[in-house]
Scaffold this active site. Structure first.
Site: not given
Ligand code: GUN
Length: 283
Positions: A51, A95, A118
């Site tokens: 990211k 996350q 998200d």
């Molecule tokens: N963990 C697995 N997929 C995601 C996601 O799309 N966003 C976040 N914040 N955590 C995750």
């Protein structure tokens, strides 16, 4: 035909990088994403690196905050509050998963709605299901973009989503419904699963079980999208929910793992960050 998520992502990120130059000229700053990583889960560390790297490629500012596994819920909420109040920050992402002593729901609720890149905040979820403007969850959004890339007319098609998580299965079904597909959500309790999946013109696997979608479960000519990210217990390599080698000769289009949905999820996160930036500067 294999849908190359990596290549499509690279193209979209290039376009965003050009857009960001224009945004900088117009608004005097670039979009900024803050990512909070708690603990040392290797998969989470890898996602977060991806990211932050994507922010660089797109020309965004990024802030990475790493907190120890032992961080208290109160301290994590305090970090989120600081980022919510920081006028230079457009997107805040924590996350997942979080350590057991932290209430995930409380954390998601704490992120300012306008910075919820998200699309997990309950108000975003409500707006999605009510058909109001909202930030759409990255993985389902990326899947829709990949289906679009196939040049397939989703309207009226039978779409089957295997999996019903809040992050993927449920919002996936809503985005397909919005595109006028006839949608079925299948799951671990579905009877005659192969019969259901064989009815799919578009089959989305989001279960988290290595290679559970076998060739006999796929209608010839179907589009097969594999959201699974699993570790093969024998080889230790990444693999999807779909038995790729067997299904690729049956499907009209299929996504690989890795290099399919994964990169698109991150790319959609970048698009969502631009969307939050624009909502904020135009408020
Ligand atoms: N963990 C697995 N997929 C995601 C996601 O799309 N966003 C976040 N914040 N955590 C995750």
């Amino acid at each position: 035909m294999i849908i190359d998520g990596k290549q499509l992502s690279a193209k979209l990120k290039e376009q965003m990088a050009e857009q960001v130059v224009e945004l900088k000229a117009k608004y005097g700053r670039v979009p900024s994403l803050a990512v909070i990583l708690v603990g040392e889960n290797p998969a989470s560390q890898s996602y977060v690196r991806g990211k932050i790297k994507a922010c660089e490629v797109c020309g965004f500012e990024s802030i990475l905050i790493t907190l120890p596994e032992s961080v208290s819920e109160a301290d994590l909420l305090a970090e989120i509050a600081k980022l919510n109040d920081d006028q230079k920050v457009d997107g805040v992402l924590v996350q997942l998963p979080l350590p057991k002593h932290i209430d995930e729901e409380k954390v998601i609720d704490a992120i300012a709605l306008e910075k919820d890149v998200d699309g997990f905040h309950p108000d975003n979820v409500a707006n999605l299901w009510l058909g109001k403007p909202c930030i759409k969850p990255c993985t389902p959004k990326g899947v829709m973009r990949m289906i679009e890339e196939c040049g397939f007319n989703v309207a009226g098609a039978n779409a089957v989503v295997v999996g019903r998580s809040n992050i993927v299965g449920k919002p996936m079904a809503k985005l397909l419904l919005d595109a006028n597909a006839t949608v079925t959500i299948a799951h671990s309790r579905t009877k005659n699963l192969s019969e259901v999946t064989r009815s799919a013109d578009i089959l989305i696997a989001a279960v988290g079980r290595p290679r559970m979608i076998t060739a006999d479960m796929v209608r010839p000519g179907a589009i097969v999208i594999d959201v699974g990210v699993n570790r093969d217990s024998e080889t230790g390599k990444l693999c999807g929910d779909v038995d790729f080698e067997a299904v690729k000769d049956i499907a009209s289009h299929i996504t690989p793992v890795p290099g399919g949905v994964g990169p698109m999820t991150i790319t959609m996160l970048m698009q969502n960050t631009i969307e939050c930036f624009l909502n904020r500067v135009n408020k």
